[in-house]
Scaffold this motif. Structure first.
Motif, PDB file in Angstrom:
ATOM      1  N   ARG A  95       0.862  -1.191   0.000  1.00 36.03           N
ATOM      2  CA  ARG A  95       0.000   0.000   0.000  1.00 36.03           C
ATOM      3  C   ARG A  95       0.895   1.236   0.000  1.00 36.03           C
ATOM      4  NH1 ARG A  95      -2.720  -1.564   5.443  1.00 36.03           N
ATOM      5  NH2 ARG A  95      -0.495  -2.043   5.739  1.00 36.03           N
ATOM      6  N   LEU A  96       0.821   1.989  -1.094  1.00 34.98           N
ATOM      7  CA  LEU A  96       1.695   3.144  -1.304  1.00 34.98           C
ATOM      8  C   LEU A  96       0.890   4.436  -1.255  1.00 34.98           C
ATOM      9  CD1 LEU A  96       4.435   4.416  -2.176  1.00 34.98           C
ATOM     10  CD2 LEU A  96       3.744   3.982  -4.551  1.00 34.98           C
ATOM     11  N   ARG A  97       1.367   5.399  -0.481  1.00 35.28           N
ATOM     12  CA  ARG A  97       0.752   6.725  -0.399  1.00 35.28           C
ATOM     13  C   ARG A  97       1.724   7.758  -0.962  1.00 35.28           C
ATOM     14  NH1 ARG A  97      -2.510   3.432   0.264  1.00 35.28           N
ATOM     15  NH2 ARG A  97      -3.879   3.103   2.079  1.00 35.28           N
ATOM     16  N   TYR A  98       1.188   8.825  -1.514  1.00 28.03           N
ATOM     17  CA  TYR A  98       2.039   9.863  -2.110  1.00 28.03           C
ATOM     18  C   TYR A  98       1.280  11.178  -2.143  1.00 28.03           C
ATOM     19  CZ  TYR A  98      -0.835   8.749  -6.194  1.00 28.03           C
ATOM     20  OH  TYR A  98      -1.901   8.519  -7.036  1.00 28.03           O
ATOM     21  N   PHE A  99       2.009  12.269  -2.273  1.00 28.64           N
ATOM     22  CA  PHE A  99       1.400  13.594  -2.333  1.00 28.64           C
ATOM     23  C   PHE A  99       1.132  13.976  -3.791  1.00 28.64           C
ATOM     24  CE2 PHE A  99       5.970  13.959  -2.163  1.00 28.64           C
ATOM     25  CZ  PHE A  99       6.261  14.836  -3.186  1.00 28.64           C
ATOM     26  N   ASN A 100       0.449  15.091  -3.973  1.00 32.54           N
ATOM     27  CA  ASN A 100      -0.108  15.464  -5.272  1.00 32.54           C
ATOM     28  C   ASN A 100       0.923  15.484  -6.394  1.00 32.54           C
ATOM     29  OD1 ASN A 100      -1.770  16.446  -7.292  1.00 32.54           O
ATOM     30  ND2 ASN A 100      -1.739  18.548  -6.571  1.00 32.54           N
ATOM     31  N   THR A 101       1.975  16.297  -6.277  1.00 34.97           N
ATOM     32  CA  THR A 101       2.882  16.456  -7.415  1.00 34.97           C
ATOM     33  C   THR A 101       3.747  15.221  -7.665  1.00 34.97           C
ATOM     34  OG1 THR A 101       4.484  17.587  -5.987  1.00 34.97           O
ATOM     35  CG2 THR A 101       2.961  18.966  -7.233  1.00 34.97           C
ATOM     36  N   ALA A 102       3.874  14.352  -6.660  1.00 33.40           N
ATOM     37  CA  ALA A 102       4.596  13.093  -6.905  1.00 33.40           C
ATOM     38  C   ALA A 102       3.827  12.224  -7.895  1.00 33.40           C
ATOM     39  CB  ALA A 102       4.803  12.336  -5.593  1.00 33.40           C
ATOM     40  N   GLY A 103       2.522  12.472  -8.002  1.00 31.20           N
ATOM     41  CA  GLY A 103       1.701  11.710  -8.937  1.00 31.20           C
ATOM     42  C   GLY A 103       1.830  12.156 -10.377  1.00 31.20           C
ATOM     43  N   VAL A 104       2.693  13.139 -10.644  1.00 26.97           N
ATOM     44  CA  VAL A 104       2.887  13.609 -12.017  1.00 26.97           C
ATOM     45  C   VAL A 104       4.052  12.881 -12.678  1.00 26.97           C
ATOM     46  CG1 VAL A 104       3.346  15.609 -13.487  1.00 26.97           C
ATOM     47  CG2 VAL A 104       1.909  15.865 -11.455  1.00 26.97           C
ATOM     48  N   GLY A 105       5.255  13.081 -12.151  1.00 28.88           N
ATOM     49  CA  GLY A 105       6.434  12.555 -12.830  1.00 28.88           C
ATOM     50  C   GLY A 105       7.113  11.398 -12.136  1.00 28.88           C
ATOM     51  N   LEU A 106       6.690  11.042 -10.912  1.00 22.99           N
ATOM     52  CA  LEU A 106       7.390  10.010 -10.151  1.00 22.99           C
ATOM     53  C   LEU A 106       6.597   8.713 -10.046  1.00 22.99           C
ATOM     54  CD1 LEU A 106       9.696   9.014  -8.341  1.00 22.99           C
ATOM     55  CD2 LEU A 106       8.553  10.142  -6.407  1.00 22.99           C
ATOM     56  N   ILE A 107       5.414   8.771  -9.480  1.00 25.21           N
ATOM     57  CA  ILE A 107       4.667   7.552  -9.167  1.00 25.21           C
ATOM     58  C   ILE A 107       4.256   6.768 -10.418  1.00 25.21           C
ATOM     59  CG2 ILE A 107       2.636   6.612  -8.010  1.00 25.21           C
ATOM     60  CD1 ILE A 107       4.792   7.693  -6.137  1.00 25.21           C
ATOM     61  N   PRO A 108       3.673   7.402 -11.458  1.00 21.04           N
ATOM     62  CA  PRO A 108       3.219   6.592 -12.615  1.00 21.04           C
ATOM     63  C   PRO A 108       4.321   5.766 -13.276  1.00 21.04           C
ATOM     64  CG  PRO A 108       2.196   8.756 -12.659  1.00 21.04           C
ATOM     65  CD  PRO A 108       3.237   8.808 -11.594  1.00 21.04           C
ATOM     66  N   PRO A 109       5.476   6.350 -13.646  1.00 21.98           N
ATOM     67  CA  PRO A 109       6.495   5.507 -14.280  1.00 21.98           C
ATOM     68  C   PRO A 109       7.107   4.488 -13.326  1.00 21.98           C
ATOM     69  CG  PRO A 109       7.317   7.747 -13.959  1.00 21.98           C
ATOM     70  CD  PRO A 109       5.860   7.780 -13.656  1.00 21.98           C
ATOM     71  N   ALA A 110       7.231   4.827 -12.045  1.00 21.45           N
ATOM     72  CA  ALA A 110       7.782   3.867 -11.087  1.00 21.45           C
ATOM     73  C   ALA A 110       6.841   2.679 -10.912  1.00 21.45           C
ATOM     74  CB  ALA A 110       8.033   4.550  -9.743  1.00 21.45           C
ATOM     75  N   VAL A 111       5.541   2.945 -10.834  1.00 22.26           N
ATOM     76  CA  VAL A 111       4.561   1.862 -10.694  1.00 22.26           C
ATOM     77  C   VAL A 111       4.543   0.991 -11.948  1.00 22.26           C
ATOM     78  CG1 VAL A 111       2.079   1.392 -10.595  1.00 22.26           C
ATOM     79  CG2 VAL A 111       3.117   2.993  -8.981  1.00 22.26           C
ATOM     80  N   ALA A 112       4.627   1.617 -13.114  1.00 22.78           N
ATOM     81  CA  ALA A 112       4.645   0.848 -14.363  1.00 22.78           C
ATOM     82  C   ALA A 112       5.862  -0.076 -14.412  1.00 22.78           C
ATOM     83  CB  ALA A 112       4.647   1.792 -15.555  1.00 22.78           C
ATOM     84  N   LYS A 113       7.004   0.425 -13.999  1.00 22.41           N
ATOM     85  CA  LYS A 113       8.227  -0.391 -13.977  1.00 22.41           C
ATOM     86  C   LYS A 113       8.087  -1.540 -12.985  1.00 22.41           C
ATOM     87  CE  LYS A 113      13.178  -0.011 -12.844  1.00 22.41           C
ATOM     88  NZ  LYS A 113      13.613  -0.875 -13.949  1.00 22.41           N
ATOM     89  N   PHE A 114       7.570  -1.252 -11.796  1.00 20.33           N
ATOM     90  CA  PHE A 114       7.432  -2.285 -10.772  1.00 20.33           C
ATOM     91  C   PHE A 114       6.451  -3.370 -11.225  1.00 20.33           C
ATOM     92  CE2 PHE A 114       5.177  -4.030  -7.111  1.00 20.33           C
ATOM     93  CZ  PHE A 114       6.237  -4.514  -6.352  1.00 20.33           C
ATOM     94  N   ARG A 115       5.330  -2.971 -11.791  1.00 20.54           N
ATOM     95  CA  ARG A 115       4.327  -3.959 -12.212  1.00 20.54           C
ATOM     96  C   ARG A 115       4.828  -4.834 -13.352  1.00 20.54           C
ATOM     97  NH1 ARG A 115      -1.274  -0.428 -11.652  1.00 20.54           N
ATOM     98  NH2 ARG A 115      -1.737  -1.090  -9.511  1.00 20.54           N
ATOM     99  N   ALA A 116       5.653  -4.273 -14.217  1.00 22.54           N
ATOM    100  CA  ALA A 116       6.215  -5.081 -15.306  1.00 22.54           C
ATOM    101  C   ALA A 116       7.145  -6.157 -14.761  1.00 22.54           C
ATOM    102  CB  ALA A 116       6.968  -4.179 -16.281  1.00 22.54           C
ATOM    103  N   GLU A 117       7.843  -5.852 -13.670  1.00 24.58           N
ATOM    104  CA  GLU A 117       8.792  -6.800 -13.096  1.00 24.58           C
ATOM    105  C   GLU A 117       8.161  -7.715 -12.041  1.00 24.58           C
ATOM    106  OE1 GLU A 117      11.768  -4.217 -11.579  1.00 24.58           O
ATOM    107  OE2 GLU A 117      12.607  -3.728 -13.551  1.00 24.58           O
ATOM    108  N   HIS A 118       7.068  -7.255 -11.410  1.00 21.16           N
ATOM    109  CA  HIS A 118       6.421  -8.030 -10.345  1.00 21.16           C
ATOM    110  C   HIS A 118       4.899  -8.013 -10.553  1.00 21.16           C
ATOM    111  CE1 HIS A 118      10.181  -8.189  -7.987  1.00 21.16           C
ATOM    112  NE2 HIS A 118      10.387  -6.991  -8.507  1.00 21.16           N
ATOM    113  N   PRO A 119       4.421  -8.670 -11.605  1.00 24.65           N
ATOM    114  CA  PRO A 119       2.990  -8.590 -11.926  1.00 24.65           C
ATOM    115  C   PRO A 119       2.075  -9.227 -10.892  1.00 24.65           C
ATOM    116  CG  PRO A 119       4.089 -10.236 -13.295  1.00 24.65           C
ATOM    117  CD  PRO A 119       5.168  -9.494 -12.566  1.00 24.65           C
ATOM    118  N   GLU A 120       2.589 -10.131 -10.047  1.00 27.80           N
ATOM    119  CA  GLU A 120       1.737 -10.817  -9.084  1.00 27.80           C
ATOM    120  C   GLU A 120       1.612 -10.055  -7.763  1.00 27.80           C
ATOM    121  OE1 GLU A 120       3.040 -14.808  -8.599  1.00 27.80           O
ATOM    122  OE2 GLU A 120       2.765 -15.329 -10.706  1.00 27.80           O
ATOM    123  N   VAL A 121       2.395  -8.995  -7.583  1.00 30.88           N
ATOM    124  CA  VAL A 121       2.287  -8.187  -6.371  1.00 30.88           C
ATOM    125  C   VAL A 121       1.264  -7.082  -6.609  1.00 30.88           C
ATOM    126  CG1 VAL A 121       3.516  -6.706  -4.752  1.00 30.88           C
ATOM    127  CG2 VAL A 121       4.677  -8.665  -5.756  1.00 30.88           C
TER     128      VAL A 121
END
Length: 298
Positions: A95-121
């Protein structure tokens, strides 16, 4: 309360048809098997075996417990396999929490990278502006991206790790004379009107901006305070002043503005990740942290 291990002994007796065969299969003496069965019968409050020729056969209660022992063995095997997957980072929930501007350039690409490598999590994502560290401290979240001021916050059961220093850049309206320069000293903007997100009030973001303005030797003349970074760009584009925004918030730019890096000094906001101690060492947690750090440094 019924003992699961004794139920497994009963299962072996019922399967083999005798005390002696169960003893041979389990590596115990017949006397030890008999003691286990006698104890289980006391726990169940009813006989579980009856004589059948030279062997034994289960009573209805004994047959029930032997069948349940088989089911429990399957459940335990499944639990061990799932636990092994969790320890190896192949499954689970973060469960990941983040503030508003982190949702622009940080969280989306990091989540995409993580899900590609760990699809079952599974990832549970939530943006919140206040109390973000508290959610980790109370166990409502596993990780949170936070902005830290001069003092790194502390909370029981929470580990806080540095992620990246995110530089602020100046946002200029198209056609501003300083657009011709590729990099600006902060003091060059001393005479400008400013459109700022927090207007140098409280909070770690305002603190880092205030430190930079103090180092440059001036106090900005604030024309407008606005909470949204993109809306602030709109006011800059309309000519109300210049803005100051972190690099990770500049993934989407208003067509009427130009962004330039700053120096002497370069304002930065300090991004950290708060992590629950109980999940900090899990492979999935470390992989998500690595994804966040990789995007932040890119």
């Amino acid at each position: 309360m019924l003992d699961v291990r004794r139920m497994q002994v009963l299962r072996a007796v019922v399967s083999g048809g005798s005390i002696s065969s169960a003893a041979a299969n389990l590596g115990y003496t017949p006397s030890a098997i008999s003691q286990q069965i006698a104890t289980l019968e006391r726990e169940a409050g009813t006989p579980l075996l009856e004589k059948a020729g030279r062997g034994v056969r289960p009573t209805p209660a004994g047959r029930l417990l032997a069948e349940r022992a088989t089911e429990l063995a399957g459940l335990l095997a499944d639990a061990e396999a799932e636990l092994a997957d969790l320890r190896a980072g192949r499954t689970g929930l973060l469960r990941l929490r983040y503030f508003n501007t982190a949702g622009v350039g940080l969280i989306p690409p990091a989540v995409a990278k993580f899900r590609a490598e760990h699809p079952e999590v599974r990832l549970e994502l939530k943006m919140i502006d206040e109390g973000i560290l508290g959610e980790v401290a109370t166990g409502e979240a596993d990780l949170a991206v936070i902005v830290v001021g001069r003092e790194v916050p502390r909370a029981r059961g929470v580990r806080v790790e540095h992620l990246v220093d995110d530089p602020y850049q100046v946002v200029l309206p198209q056609g501003h004379p300083l657009c011709e320069q590729q990099e600006l000293d902060l003091v060059q903007l001393a005479a400008e009107s400013w459109v700022l997100g927090e207007a140098l009030g409280g909070g770690p973001c305002a603190e880092s901006q205030r430190e930079a303005f103090d180092a440059a030797g001036f106090t900005p003349r604030v024309a407008l305070e606005t909470g949204g970074d993109y809306s602030a760009q709109g006011f800059v584009a309309a000519g109300l002043g210049v803005g100051l925004q972190p690099r990770l918030a500049l993934g989407v730019l208003h067509p009427g503005v130009v962004v330039r890096p700053l120096r002497h000094p370069e304002p930065v906001r300090r991004l950290h990740v708060a992590i629950r101690e109980t999940v900090a060492a899990q492979p999935a947690t470390r992989a998500l942290l690595a994804a966040l750090a990789g995007v932040a440094r890119a």
